[in-house]
Design a protein around this motif. Structure first.
Motif, PDB file in Angstrom:
ATOM      1  N   UNK A  96       0.669  -1.199  -0.060  1.00 51.23           N
ATOM      2  CA  UNK A  96       0.247  -0.048   0.053  1.00 51.23           C
ATOM      3  C   UNK A  96       0.704   1.605  -0.010  1.00 51.23           C
ATOM      4  N   UNK A  97       0.240   2.570  -1.138  1.00 48.68           N
ATOM      5  CA  UNK A  97       1.477   2.943  -1.074  1.00 48.68           C
ATOM      6  C   UNK A  97       0.660   4.656  -0.381  1.00 48.68           C
ATOM      7  N   UNK A  98       0.892   6.125  -0.089  1.00 48.88           N
ATOM      8  CA  UNK A  98      -0.044   6.715   0.001  1.00 48.88           C
ATOM      9  C   UNK A  98       1.132   8.242   0.056  1.00 48.88           C
ATOM     10  N   UNK A  99       1.010   9.153  -0.970  1.00 51.41           N
ATOM     11  CA  UNK A  99       1.647  10.040  -1.287  1.00 51.41           C
ATOM     12  C   UNK A  99       0.834  11.150  -0.233  1.00 51.41           C
ATOM     13  N   UNK A 100       2.114  12.058  -0.187  1.00 49.26           N
ATOM     14  CA  UNK A 100       1.104  12.929   0.951  1.00 49.26           C
ATOM     15  C   UNK A 100       0.687  13.977   0.411  1.00 49.26           C
ATOM     16  N   UNK A 101       0.001  14.549   1.321  1.00 45.41           N
ATOM     17  CA  UNK A 101      -0.935  15.531   1.595  1.00 45.41           C
ATOM     18  C   UNK A 101      -0.642  17.183   1.706  1.00 45.41           C
ATOM     19  N   UNK A 102      -1.404  17.740   0.246  1.00 50.00           N
ATOM     20  CA  UNK A 102      -0.746  19.319   0.647  1.00 50.00           C
ATOM     21  C   UNK A 102      -0.920  19.748   1.610  1.00 50.00           C
ATOM     22  N   UNK A 103      -0.202  20.631   2.479  1.00 51.81           N
ATOM     23  CA  UNK A 103      -0.178  21.728   3.426  1.00 51.81           C
ATOM     24  C   UNK A 103      -0.810  22.486   3.569  1.00 51.81           C
TER      25      UNK A 103
ATOM     26  N   UNK B 176       4.081   5.766   3.009  1.00 58.44           N
ATOM     27  CA  UNK B 176       3.782   7.210   3.415  1.00 58.44           C
ATOM     28  C   UNK B 176       4.141   7.876   3.210  1.00 58.44           C
ATOM     29  N   UNK B 177       4.103   8.965   2.208  1.00 55.70           N
ATOM     30  CA  UNK B 177       5.220  10.357   1.842  1.00 55.70           C
ATOM     31  C   UNK B 177       5.011  11.127   3.293  1.00 55.70           C
TER      32      UNK B 177
ATOM     33  N   UNK C 282      10.514  14.180  -1.604  1.00 59.94           N
ATOM     34  CA  UNK C 282       9.764  12.320  -2.295  1.00 59.94           C
ATOM     35  C   UNK C 282      10.173  11.461  -1.431  1.00 59.94           C
ATOM     36  N   UNK C 283       9.344  10.274  -1.613  1.00 54.61           N
ATOM     37  CA  UNK C 283       9.584   8.591  -0.461  1.00 54.61           C
ATOM     38  C   UNK C 283      10.497   8.820  -2.087  1.00 54.61           C
ATOM     39  N   UNK C 284      10.726   7.972  -2.413  1.00 56.44           N
ATOM     40  CA  UNK C 284      11.858   7.566  -3.229  1.00 56.44           C
ATOM     41  C   UNK C 284      12.304   5.286  -2.703  1.00 56.44           C
TER      42      UNK C 284
END
Length: 427
Positions: A9-16, A65-66, A84-86
């Motif tokens: 499962x991957x979750x990109x970061x939310x915007x501030x 999760x980023x 970014x999470x690499x």
């Protein structure tokens, strides 16, 4: 442990979040809005690392999760973007969306990268909403949610040579005799449950990577036995070395073995039949092998080179290695990768999403509004401020949501649900 398929499962970061602030400086009357925008959330990026050979690490960490972007600040200061999470993966990794089964990327080269989930953009600060009609807006957006998805990672071994054949024909014995690889060897079927890789030194300055793959059986192309696990890996090899038990120690006909395996390869992927193939006639030290080899040559003809060997005694093995190395010298290493990239350009192109579309349906006594743009707008709206609520309602009216609710019979005071929240319909 060799791991070649995992689900993560991957979750990109939310915007501030955007900031709501006003200038309060001496000698600057009615300074106006000064809330800055939030920063962008971090993307989830997969990158190939040629030093990796397995997906074992994903057995122990399956959630990624980023970081979210930094919130906006006063004095019109923009929040910092998150890094970014690499995530490092071995060459030959295929990334598949678990919901749609669509192939997102096929990673084959060192340092090749692909973004699988994009971070949300930062919310806008109140200085972005200033207009001549409303010079001091009390509105600021929340950050856009980052993308999230379940992915399946499949590893297709990147090897120069793949050993094909029925179980217990001597593939593992051959690999152990020509390299320092130590695969498990035993006198029963499916001793090899996962690919084993070995670097083979030919002895004249040339070398190549050989993969001992799990044995095939009839019906492998539809998943029988270890069929799909095997066939997934052989797609990546540049040369197929078909190991045949020429002594027929299992009671099978060597020629029929060879025909059946080729049929399985063809039915799984027709292109595999275009791959160069060498036949290793193994177990020539066992009585009866010479007679079977003569019959085998008559049926196969001159189409494929045949090397009589004994993996156990190393008889004829060196000649086989020279033959493999000579054939590899004639095959450029790039066409297979270029072929993959062409398919990538055709298959993995993102389709445009119609975000303005929405649906309204009645569920019991509640009207349910669904749509990608509406749900994103809902998550980015701060309902603690009146101006933000009014803006949200105004956008829905422009999209035609109010008209659609009336058409379906919604009246003043009826319940309307968007995402997990309910509102009252107000005329």
């Amino acid at each position: 442990m060799f791991v070649d398929k995992v689900k993560i499962y991957v979750k990109a970061g939310d915007g501030g979040n955007g900031q709501k602030a006003f200038r309060r400086e001496k000698y600057v009357p009615m300074g106006g809005p000064a809330g800055g925008d939030g920063g962008k959330g971090g993307d989830i990026v997969f990158q190939v690392d040629e030093g990796l050979r397995t997906l074992l690490d994903f057995r122990y960490q399956k959630h990624f999760k980023a970081e979210r972007g930094e919130h906006g600040r006063s004095k019109a200061q923009h929040g910092a973007n998150a890094e970014d999470m690499v995530i490092k993966v071995p060459p030959g990794t295929v990334i598949i969306d678990d919901d749609t089964q669509a192939v997102i990327a096929d990673l084959t080269r060192h340092d090749q990268r692909v973004v699988v989930a994009r971070g949300g953009r930062g919310g806008r600060g109140n200085m972005r909403f200033a207009t001549p009609a409303n010079p001091a807006p009390d509105i600021a957006e929340k950050g856009e949610p980052g993308e999230e998805r379940y992915l399946v990672l499949e590893l297709k071994v990147m090897a120069d040579v793949g050993l094909a054949g029925f179980p217990s024909v001597g593939k593992s014995t051959l690999l152990s005799s020509v390299s320092k690889a130590k695969p498990k060897i035993a006198a029963y079927h499916f001793t090899t449950l996962s690919p084993n890789l070995g670097v083979v030194d030919v002895g004249d300055g040339r070398s190549f990577v050989m993969a001992d793959l799990p044995g095939l059986i009839e019906g492998a192309h539809i998943g029988a036995g270890l069929g799909h696990q095997f066939l997934r890996h052989i797609e990546r090899t540049r040369v197929i070395v078909h190991v045949v038990d020429m002594a027929g120690t299992e009671g099978r006909n060597p020629y029929q073995d060879w025909v059946k395996i080729n049929q399985e390869l063809e039915q799984y992927n027709l292109r595999l039949m275009e791959r160069p193939q060498i036949i290793a006639a193994n177990k020539m030290d066992v009585p009866g092998a010479e007679e079977n080899l003569a019959h085998f040559r008559e049926n196969v003809g001159e189409q494929y080179p045949i090397y009589p060997i004994s993996a156990a005694t190393k008889q004829g093995v060196q000649e086989l290695l020279y033959g493999i190395a000579d054939l590899l010298d004639q095959i450029p290493a790039t066409p297979l990768v270029e072929e993959i990239e062409q398919e990538e350009r055709k298959v993995y192109k993102d389709e445009p999403v119609e975000e303005d579309t929405f649906t309204v349906r009645k569920e019991n006594e509640i009207y349910v509004v669904e749509g990608a743009k509406i749900e994103k707008l809902f998550k980015m709206t701060d309902f603690n401020h009146y101006d933000s609520v009014q803006r949200f309602a105004r956008i829905l009216r422009k999209m035609g949501v109010d008209d659609e609710l009336r058409r379906l019979g919604a009246e003043n005071g009826d319940s309307v649900r968007i995402a997990d929240y309910e509102f009252e319909f107000v005329e």
